[in-house]
Design a protein around this motif. Structure first.
Motif, mmCIF file in Angstrom:
data_model
loop_
_atom_site.group_PDB
_atom_site.id
_atom_site.type_symbol
_atom_site.label_atom_id
_atom_site.label_comp_id
_atom_site.label_asym_id
_atom_site.label_seq_id
_atom_site.Cartn_x
_atom_site.Cartn_y
_atom_site.Cartn_z
ATOM 1 N N VAL A 116 0.733 -1.177 0.025
ATOM 2 C CA VAL A 116 0.209 0.029 -0.013
ATOM 3 C C VAL A 116 0.697 1.348 0.040
ATOM 4 O O VAL A 116 0.365 2.297 -0.368
ATOM 5 C CB VAL A 116 -1.112 0.008 1.294
ATOM 6 C CG1 VAL A 116 -2.211 -0.891 1.116
ATOM 7 C CG2 VAL A 116 -0.100 -0.047 2.539
ATOM 8 N N THR A 117 1.903 1.077 0.605
ATOM 9 C CA THR A 117 2.826 2.343 0.624
ATOM 10 C C THR A 117 3.428 2.863 -0.954
ATOM 11 O O THR A 117 3.911 3.790 -0.958
ATOM 12 C CB THR A 117 3.994 2.241 1.533
ATOM 13 O OG1 THR A 117 4.874 0.985 1.140
ATOM 14 C CG2 THR A 117 3.577 1.835 2.895
ATOM 15 N N ARG A 118 3.203 1.787 -1.829
ATOM 16 C CA ARG A 118 3.803 1.915 -3.166
ATOM 17 C C ARG A 118 2.779 2.706 -4.043
ATOM 18 O O ARG A 118 3.103 3.354 -5.119
ATOM 19 C CB ARG A 118 4.075 0.887 -3.737
ATOM 20 C CG ARG A 118 5.489 0.029 -2.995
ATOM 21 C CD ARG A 118 6.666 0.777 -3.085
ATOM 22 N NE ARG A 118 7.823 -0.030 -2.567
ATOM 23 C CZ ARG A 118 8.779 -0.429 -3.256
ATOM 24 N NH1 ARG A 118 9.009 -0.031 -4.405
ATOM 25 N NH2 ARG A 118 9.692 -1.096 -2.609
ATOM 26 N N PHE A 119 1.523 2.714 -3.591
ATOM 27 C CA PHE A 119 0.556 3.154 -4.552
ATOM 28 C C PHE A 119 0.252 4.759 -4.248
ATOM 29 O O PHE A 119 -0.047 5.187 -3.063
ATOM 30 C CB PHE A 119 -0.735 2.325 -4.092
ATOM 31 C CG PHE A 119 -0.898 0.814 -4.410
ATOM 32 C CD1 PHE A 119 0.045 0.125 -5.275
ATOM 33 C CD2 PHE A 119 -1.524 -0.121 -3.170
ATOM 34 C CE1 PHE A 119 0.205 -1.041 -5.468
ATOM 35 C CE2 PHE A 119 -1.222 -1.468 -3.455
ATOM 36 C CZ PHE A 119 -0.650 -2.022 -4.673
ATOM 37 N N ARG A 120 -0.100 5.355 -5.343
ATOM 38 C CA ARG A 120 -0.199 6.742 -5.591
ATOM 39 C C ARG A 120 -1.752 6.548 -5.976
ATOM 40 O O ARG A 120 -1.869 6.630 -7.257
ATOM 41 C CB ARG A 120 0.451 7.365 -6.356
ATOM 42 C CG ARG A 120 0.463 8.987 -6.240
ATOM 43 C CD ARG A 120 1.654 9.541 -6.799
ATOM 44 N NE ARG A 120 1.434 11.235 -6.803
ATOM 45 C CZ ARG A 120 2.128 12.069 -7.559
ATOM 46 N NH1 ARG A 120 3.335 11.514 -8.080
ATOM 47 N NH2 ARG A 120 1.969 13.278 -7.412
ATOM 48 N N GLY A 121 -2.844 7.141 -5.024
ATOM 49 C CA GLY A 121 -4.268 7.064 -5.901
ATOM 50 C C GLY A 121 -5.160 6.803 -4.630
ATOM 51 O O GLY A 121 -4.874 7.292 -3.588
ATOM 52 N N MET A 122 -6.399 6.578 -5.160
ATOM 53 C CA MET A 122 -7.702 6.525 -4.218
ATOM 54 C C MET A 122 -7.954 4.948 -4.417
ATOM 55 O O MET A 122 -8.091 4.547 -5.578
ATOM 56 C CB MET A 122 -8.574 7.453 -4.523
ATOM 57 C CG MET A 122 -9.270 7.295 -6.263
ATOM 58 S SD MET A 122 -10.378 8.632 -6.475
ATOM 59 C CE MET A 122 -10.777 8.180 -8.151
ATOM 60 N N PHE A 123 -8.237 4.575 -3.287
ATOM 61 C CA PHE A 123 -8.451 2.793 -3.594
ATOM 62 C C PHE A 123 -9.072 2.301 -2.243
ATOM 63 O O PHE A 123 -8.862 2.772 -0.981
ATOM 64 C CB PHE A 123 -6.979 2.079 -3.770
ATOM 65 C CG PHE A 123 -6.028 2.355 -2.771
ATOM 66 C CD1 PHE A 123 -5.791 1.761 -1.646
ATOM 67 C CD2 PHE A 123 -4.920 3.391 -3.130
ATOM 68 C CE1 PHE A 123 -4.909 2.067 -0.654
ATOM 69 C CE2 PHE A 123 -3.777 3.607 -2.202
ATOM 70 C CZ PHE A 123 -3.815 2.805 -1.081
ATOM 71 N N ALA A 124 -9.781 1.221 -2.426
ATOM 72 C CA ALA A 124 -10.306 0.272 -1.460
ATOM 73 C C ALA A 124 -10.106 -0.908 -2.064
ATOM 74 O O ALA A 124 -10.920 -1.236 -3.361
ATOM 75 C CB ALA A 124 -11.544 0.543 -0.952
#
Length: 629
Positions: A116-124
């Motif tokens: 999760v620390t690698r993701f840039r965005g909005m997510f669930a």
């Protein structure tokens, strides 16, 4: 943008009810009308509804790794998926699609929960790893995308993108959470991680949940927090940095294989986003605005000024100030009590946008991050005074004044001192809650009946603010209340409003100001740069001066309001009386009937403006009405 759902049993070898999961998934079909998909494995069922945005042909979910042992269902967008895919390919992972969803699967294989620390965005999203027998749930850092879950008495963990997904399960708890009722009448929404139901929760922003067979209890883990004042921003070229960093956040949100546009309210934040979009793309930006037939609520002239400057494809729809037919619709949309009346124009502007685009950029988050609310200036003045007198002196003096001073809603601001006197008798946390509350603590005590107050056992909504204040990484009074707002108001009110209103129309809304990289940088802008005198968002406005007209940047903030006061004294009078004084409201076991009658009567006879309290009560009544039917 999509919807996800799932059922996981704590015991291995249990077969998941496929028909039940299908019902849970179907109830959120508005979130993803283009496709659905399912995965069933050892004691796990995952479900997905798809709104196709990227890789229209290959993005069907669930998506799997090379061996099929890891599966994911995902709601949101990963904007740096191309860079991640390149990195993961170099590490030996094989991609079968061009979808951002597939990067989640391989990132999990490579980095586990730290993915999760690698993701840039909005997510669930929800990942099932069949080899490890692990279920992993995650929510983005700011809470742009929602995720609800509940641990049932049967050992099942159920989850979904909306509360209505969970309530399709016959064993989903439906007993009202008394603390949530208290929170709601203070704040106008039920704050994370609570819901209106006991035993049903929201996964908080910046949190993950890792579950295995036999695990008890559930223990969400935080992976990110708002770094207020932690990394100071150099004031050298700060305005140029701000524009370039925000432009980059806008730029990565322009990736789409479907029509894309923007909301344009005529305020600073949405206008800034549109201005930067226009500089980043060759084609005219598709913009839309909602106007009102009451001048003091109408901002379309300012939106048109920006649209003309950047030659956008601008569309305006004027809605009637009596557009109160949405009241029952909103109750269904938000699932639990929700009292922000601006949800009505938000619903309409999403409806208008969806006629022309599938993705829209918004300016949400600017007021919280860059100090745009007028209340911040008032709080600093109050806090400056508090620091001159010890609490032991202030509490009895101003507490007494706050009790005896009348509530003069009709009077000029300088005569409306009741809330200020009360706030002066508190510490900064209680003072800020008092200024933010729809119904203040004394008003809630009058509203609730004696038995309900006993059931609360001393609990008040103040505990919500105290909980977040305890983790606040700064001692500056402006940054402290901004931090509280981003933990409570931003996610519980603003982002909730936009998610439900947009997804009701199968519209994806992207929020560049809440890009976590931009947030991390902007959180280091000094409080004095954010709020200069009484000018909120000062450095932001200064940075945008070459890009926007002065009258857009420096006019008085209007907000996205509706004329509740007039509604309740006019066309909604009968509905107000019949709803708030209805049998299921008076017999709910929560309220003092005399207070409800007084709220209605004193508003209708013009002696008080109770519109905010009445709207909050009306939306709660609509929730009770749905529960009863």
């Amino acid at each position: 943008m999509c919807g996800i759902a799932g059922i996981f049993h704590r015991q291995p070898g249990v077969e998941i009810n496929r028909e039940l999961l299908a019902r849970m998934n179907t109830i959120q079909s508005h979130r993803g009308p283009d496709d659905d998909g399912y995965h069933f494995d050892d004691s796990i069922g995952l479900a997905h509804r798809r709104l196709s945005i990227i890789d229209l042909a290959g993005g069907h979910q669930p998506i799997y790794n090379e061996t099929g042992s890891v599966s994911v269902v995902f709601n949101g967008e990963i904007y740096n998926f191309a860079e991640l895919a390149e990195e993961l390919t170099e590490l030996g992972h094989q991609f079968k699609t061009r979808s951002d969803t597939e990067t989640i699967v391989h990132a999990w294989e490579q980095w586990g929960p730290d993915c999760v620390t690698r993701f840039r965005g909005m997510f669930a999203f929800a990942i099932w790893d069949n080899d490890k027998k692990q279920l992993f749930l995650a929510r983005d850092r700011l809470g742009i995308k929602p995720l609800f879950y509940s641990q049932l008495s049967t050992g099942e963990l159920i989850f979904g993108s909306e509360l209505k997904v969970l309530t399709q399960h016959p064993l989903c708890p439906r007993a009202i959470n008394n603390h949530s009722v208290e929170d709601y009448f203070a704040l106008g929404y039920v704050p994370e991680p609570k819901t209106i139901y006991q035993g049903v929760n929201k996964l908080e922003p910046g949190h993950t949940l890792l579950v295995q067979h036999g695990d008890l209890p559930l223990q969400p883990q935080r992976y990110w927090d708002i770094p207020m004042d932690q990394t100071p921003v150099s004031e050298t070229d700060i305005k140029e940095q701000l524009v370039e960093r925000l432009k980059e956040a806008v730029d990565i949100r322009l990736i789409s294989e479907v029509p894309l546009g923007a909301f344009l309210s005529g305020g600073v934040d949405s206008s800034a986003v549109v201005a930067l979009m226009a500089q980043l793309q060759d084609d005219p930006v598709n913009t839309c605005s909602i106007g009102f037939d009451v001048p003091e609520f109408n901002e379309t002239d300012f939106a048109q000024t920006v649209a003309d400057r950047y030659q956008t494809n601008h569309h305006v729809k004027t809605v009637s100030s009596n557009d109160f037919g949405l009241i029952d619709k909103l109750s269904e949309l938000y699932d639990e009590p929700y009292a922000d009346s601006s949800a009505m124009p938000t619903y309409r502007v999403c409806q208008l946008a969806r006629e022309r685009v599938t993705v829209a950029l918004s300016g949400d988050g600017g007021d919280e991050l860059l100090a745009g609310y007028r209340r911040y200036n008032w709080h600093l003045k109050e806090e400056s005074f508090r620091q001159k007198l010890p609490l032991g002196l202030r509490r009895p003096l101003f507490g007494t004044l706050g009790r005896v001073y009348p509530k003069l809603d009709w009077a000029p601001r300088y005569l409306r001192g009741k809330t200020t006197f009360q706030s002066m008798s508190y510490d900064w946390i209680e003072g800020y809650l008092n200024s933010m509350s729809i119904l203040r603590a004394d008003e809630r005590r009058r509203l609730f009946n004696d038995q309900f107050k006993r059931d609360l056992n001393g609990y008040t909504a103040l505990e919500v603010f105290r909980h977040h204040a305890a983790t606040c990484p700064t001692d500056h009074p402006l940054s402290q209340v901004q931090y509280l707002d981003m933990k409570t108001y931003l996610v519980g009110d603003i982002l909730t409003k936009v998610d439900r209103a947009s997804m009701a129309h199968s519209l994806e809304v992207r929020v560049p100001i809440l890009d976590h990289k931009f947030v991390e940088w902007a959180a280091g802008i000094s409080p004095e740069q954010r709020l200069q005198g009484s000018e909120g968002k000062a450095v932001f406005k200064q940075a945008m001066e070459p890009h926007l007209p002065q009258d857009v940047l420096y006019r008085k903030k209007m907000g996205f309001a509706v004329p509740l006061c007039d509604w309740f004294r006019g066309p909604l009078k009968q509905k107000l009386e019949s709803s708030l004084l209805s049998e299921h409201m008076l017999d709910s076991g929560l309220f003092n009937p005399d207070t409800l009658r007084w709220l209605v009567r004193s508003h209708l006879n013009g002696t008080r403006d109770n519109s905010a309290s009445l709207w909050t009560s009306l939306m709660f009544e609509r929730f009770l009405n749905r529960e009863a039917n």
